[in-house]
Every structure is written in C-alpha cells, then in structure tokens.
Design an enzyme around this catalytic site. Structure first.
Site, PDB file in Angstrom:
ATOM      1  N   THR A   1       0.547  -0.808  -0.222  1.00  0.00           N
ATOM      2  CA  THR A   1       0.078   0.573  -0.439  1.00  0.00           C
ATOM      3  C   THR A   1       1.092   1.136   0.058  1.00  0.00           C
ATOM      4  OG1 THR A   1       0.036   0.598   2.518  1.00  0.00           O
ATOM      5  CG2 THR A   1      -0.864  -1.386   1.293  1.00  0.00           C
ATOM      6  N   CYS A   2      -0.034   2.303   0.190  1.00  0.00           N
ATOM      7  CA  CYS A   2       1.007   3.704   0.017  1.00  0.00           C
ATOM      8  C   CYS A   2       2.414   3.818   1.090  1.00  0.00           C
ATOM      9  CB  CYS A   2       0.393   5.015  -0.231  1.00  0.00           C
ATOM     10  SG  CYS A   2      -1.208   5.246   1.257  1.00  0.00           S
ATOM     11  N   ASN A   3       1.774   3.202   2.699  1.00  0.00           N
ATOM     12  CA  ASN A   3       2.001   2.921   3.816  1.00  0.00           C
ATOM     13  C   ASN A   3       3.179   1.684   3.868  1.00  0.00           C
ATOM     14  OD1 ASN A   3       2.040   6.165   4.343  1.00  0.00           O
ATOM     15  ND2 ASN A   3      -0.374   5.640   5.077  1.00  0.00           N
ATOM     16  N   ARG A   4       3.123   0.570   3.361  1.00  0.00           N
ATOM     17  CA  ARG A   4       3.501  -0.592   3.673  1.00  0.00           C
ATOM     18  C   ARG A   4       3.132  -1.546   2.578  1.00  0.00           C
ATOM     19  NH1 ARG A   4       1.477  -1.243   8.177  1.00  0.00           N
ATOM     20  NH2 ARG A   4       0.034   0.584   8.237  1.00  0.00           N
TER      21      ARG A   4
ATOM     22  N   GLU B   1      -7.771   4.089  10.489  1.00  0.00           N
ATOM     23  CA  GLU B   1      -8.292   4.272   9.120  1.00  0.00           C
ATOM     24  C   GLU B   1      -9.452   3.197   8.571  1.00  0.00           C
ATOM     25  OE1 GLU B   1      -6.965   3.192   6.190  1.00  0.00           O
ATOM     26  OE2 GLU B   1      -4.964   2.422   6.672  1.00  0.00           O
TER      27      GLU B   1
ATOM     28  N   GLY C   1      -8.809   8.182 -10.846  1.00  0.00           N
ATOM     29  CA  GLY C   1     -10.021   7.283 -10.022  1.00  0.00           C
ATOM     30  C   GLY C   1     -10.047   6.078  -9.392  1.00  0.00           C
ATOM     31  N   GLY C   2      -9.543   6.206  -8.349  1.00  0.00           N
ATOM     32  CA  GLY C   2      -9.588   5.440  -7.851  1.00  0.00           C
ATOM     33  C   GLY C   2     -10.514   5.541  -6.315  1.00  0.00           C
ATOM     34  N   GLU C   3     -10.330   4.809  -5.318  1.00  0.00           N
ATOM     35  CA  GLU C   3     -10.796   5.272  -3.918  1.00  0.00           C
ATOM     36  C   GLU C   3     -10.305   6.141  -3.536  1.00  0.00           C
ATOM     37  OE1 GLU C   3     -11.838   2.551   0.501  1.00  0.00           O
ATOM     38  OE2 GLU C   3      -9.995   1.883  -1.206  1.00  0.00           O
ATOM     39  N   VAL C   4      -8.999   6.558  -3.439  1.00  0.00           N
ATOM     40  CA  VAL C   4      -8.545   7.540  -2.747  1.00  0.00           C
ATOM     41  C   VAL C   4      -8.677   8.660  -3.660  1.00  0.00           C
ATOM     42  CG1 VAL C   4      -6.065   8.484  -1.977  1.00  0.00           C
ATOM     43  CG2 VAL C   4      -6.613   6.311  -2.112  1.00  0.00           C
TER      44      VAL C   4
END
Length: 434
Positions: free
Chosen positions: A54-57, A118, A194-197
């Site tokens: 993910t963006c953080n791990r 989160e 265009g994703g969830e973020v």
C-alpha cells in the site's frame, strides 16, 4: 515450516524507499510465483505467500520452507526491484511465528496505520489475500491467518469507537489543503486518479466547501463516473497540462510506476498563471500539490519552483498526529480484541500438531474396518445391495463413534499446548508410526 514476515512501513522507511519496493498489481503474480515456485530446481523460499503493498507499507507474509532465512528474502527484494540491498535493508523489520499473527491483526484493525483506525487498510488486506488466492500462493495457514485478521479488523471497528470520525489518507490530504489555504470555496481543485483514494478525496473536498472540482484519469470511464457522482468536470488525461495551468490545488493518487508530473509541467502551469495575471512584478502564483501515491506521481524537484508547495503522504503526520491522542482511550480495548484473535489463530495452529497422528489413526481404523468388513461379507451369502449397504454403514458408524472421543480429546489438548504429548500417547496406544 515457519510463519514469517518481512516488511517496511511509514514508521521505518520514507516514501523515497517505500516507492522503490512497492509491488504494483501487475507485479504481484510474478513476485508471488517467484516466492512459491521452484522453476530453478531449488526449493522456493515460501510454501505460501501473500504480499501486502500500500502507500504506507510493503509486507511479505509467508510460510517458509526449511532453510529459508531473512537474508534470502532481502536478496529476493533486491533482485526483483533491481535495487541494492544496502539501500533499504536498514528499514526492514522481520517477525516470525506468533509475532506475525499479532502484527497482521493489528494492521487489519488500523492500529499500525498512519491515520489511526482508518478503514481502507481492511480492504487492502482483503485484496492482498484475494490476489494471492487467485494466483494459488495461499495455503491453509495463511488462509486461516488472514481470515482471523480480517475478523480482528471488523471487530475493532464494530466494538470500539476507534473508527468513528477516523480520517483517511484522502481526508488528511484535504485537511492539509484547508489548513494551508483556508476556505476552499472558489479554489480550482484538480484530482488526478479514479480510484478509492480520489473518490474519498472528492467526498471530503465537497464536505469542506470545494465547489470547483476537475477530475483527470487515464481511464476516461472512471473519471466520468466520479465527475458525475460529485458534480465535477472531467478532462481526458491528455488535457493534464491545461488542467494544471488553472489549478490552485492538485491531489494526485494514481497507480503509475513513475511520476506523471515533472518540473517542466508545473513550471509551465505557473508561467501560464503569471501571464494570466498580467503582473510581471507580482509574487509568483501559488500552487499546492498533494501527492498521495506510492510510487509518487509528482517529481520531487517540483518543490523547488517558487510558489509551489509539494507534500507527500509522509507530510500528513502533522495533520493526523492528534488522532493518536484522541483515540488512545479506546486503544486498550482494540488491542485486547487483537490479542483475542491472535490467540484464536495460535489455538488453531496448535491443533495442526494433532493432524498427522489423527490422519494415521483414521487410516489405521479404515484398514481394520475394510479387512473385517470383507471377512464378514465373505461369510454372508446372497446379500442384497441394500443389505450390504446397511452393513457397510454399520461398520463406518462404529468406527466413527469409537474414534470421536480420542479425536476430540487430542484436538482439545493440542489447542491448550499439549498436542505433542497427547499425540505421542495416542500413537503408542494404537501402535501408530509417529
């Protein structure tokens, strides 16, 4: 075989390193196959594997084969990403056995997230598990571990208030923009992705008063759907330079492997703004860029342009640090739930110690049943198919009823850490090879 985890996250590695080791969706099949297949003739590192990126791990969960060491996993990461191990090995953490289960359960519960509590991590853990399952790298152990971790996440969110009002990375990005610029009404906001973020960012932008929203994405259909849902303007990806030229705020979160916005893009946008103001001696226009992607969407040297303020996911700490204090009161309850789920997994793991002896006991009982059944049927003549079926069922029922008490006893003993002792006794009593 041993449960194993190698990983790095926002607490151990900056975004510059995390993006180098991130696995894209297109990377996952190849990476998981390399970890669990033996194409070279040597045993694979893992018998089972799941990659959570993910963006953080970036975390590699595995059931190791004999001989696999942490260094082997470091070498795999270095070779797969074509990076020298020395550039990232100091940011890695390694866990084995029980610690792996505890880490994953806490992660799924949002207790190890940059934004405490989160909810997005729950879906990311599920997606990582399902991706590995489709590829065939999930076996019984990781299947049970991830199912229990997902239950831990669900319980923490339902049985505590840790998730109520919890921010997301997207919400934190919008809050950062609000703190820097104040009222968002009338500001030109450009969302890239265009994703969830991006969708969560759109929701939070509108909730904070933003009323001039443009969405750009490589897939026009995704951008169009978001634009329609949130009353935004949609532009094709090719129109990105024009969109930048009018943007006050840019929030980007694509899955691109390399930056999509470089210094010259932003420099041209700033120059366009300056010309539009018809004020050559005025201070340069300002532009706020928030890069929520890993790997990053926006080249780092963009920050050197006068008037440009560039932030990455690592800069969101100033926005979300207060959530740790706000939610610390419920952390103890959340951690207790995590521990309950960890103990459930460990109990299940201990019952696996009993499986070899129980399998042998069942096989031995079947051998005896078949021998005695054949002997009885030879002595009984002219039996109808219905009568033979009755005798067959009788023999199975007797065996099952006789085996049920020792089977239950051994499973319960194993769940309480006495599996090896009871298995040895059972093997000796029934003359099993153990």
């Amino acid at each position: 075989m041993n449960l194993f985890l190698a990983g790095l996250d926002h607490t151990t590695a900056p975004v510059e390193i995390r993006e180098q080791l991130a696995f894209s969706q297109t990377d996952l099949p190849s990476a998981l196959m390399q970890l669990t297949s033996s194409e070279t003739g040597t045993p694979p590192l893992f018998a089972e594997a799941v990659i959570l990126s993910t963006c953080n791990r970036v975390e590699l969960y595995g059931v190791t084969n004999p001989g696999t060491t942490a260094q082997h996993v470091v070498d795999f990461l270095a070779a797969f990403h074509r990076r020298p191990a020395a550039s990232f090995v100091h940011t890695l953490y390694f866990y084995q056995g029980e610690a792996v289960a505890r880490h994953l359960c806490a992660t799924a519960a949002g207790l190890r997230s940059l934004v405490l509590g989160e909810a997005q991590i729950q879906g990311q853990v599920r997606n990582a598990y399902e991706a590995a399952q489709r590829i065939g790298s999930v076996g019984s152990i990781l299947h049970r571990l991830f199912q229990i971790a997902l239950v831990a996440g669900k319980r923490v969110r339902h049985e505590t208030t840790i998730g109520k009002g919890a921010a997301s990375v997207s919400q934190a990005g919008v809050e950062l923009a609000r703190r820097r610029l104040g009222d968002l009404r009338g500001r030109e906001v450009l969302l890239i992705g265009g994703g969830e973020v991006s969708e969560l960012a759109a929701q939070n932008l509108i909730a904070n008063g933003a009323d001039r929203l443009t969405i750009v994405n490589r897939t026009s259909a995704r951008a169009a759907a978001l634009a329609e849902r949130y009353g935004a303007e949609m532009l094709d990806f090719g129109a990105l330079p024009q969109a930048l030229a009018r943007a006050d705020i840019v929030i980007s979160s694509t899955a691109a492997p390399v930056p999509i916005i470089y210094r010259h893009h932003v420099a041209e946008a700033i120059a366009h703004k300056q010309r539009a103001r018809a004020c050559g001696e005025c201070d340069p226009p300002t532009m706020l860029l928030i890069d929520l992607a890993v790997p990053r969407d926006i080249a780092a040297d963009v920050a050197q342009i006068p008037g440009v303020h560039l932030f990455t996911v690592d800069d969101l700490r100033e926005v979300v640090s207060h959530t740790i204090e706000l939610r610390s009161a419920v952390l103890e309850i959340a951690q207790q739930i995590v521990e309950e789920q960890v103990q459930e997994f460990l109990s299940w793991m201990r019952t696996q110690e009993a499986l070899p002896v129980l399998t042998m006991l069942r096989q031995r009982a079947e051998e005896v049943r078949n021998e005695e059944l054949a002997r009885a049927l030879r002595r009984l003549h002219d039996l109808s198919p219905e009568q033979r079926a009755v005798i067959e069922g009788l023999s199975r029922s007797i065996v099952n009823k006789l085996l049920h008490p020792p089977t239950r006893c051994l499973r319960e003993a194993a769940a309480h850490g006495q599996g090896k002792r009871y298995a040895s006794i059972l093997a000796e009593l029934f003359n099993l090879e153990h």
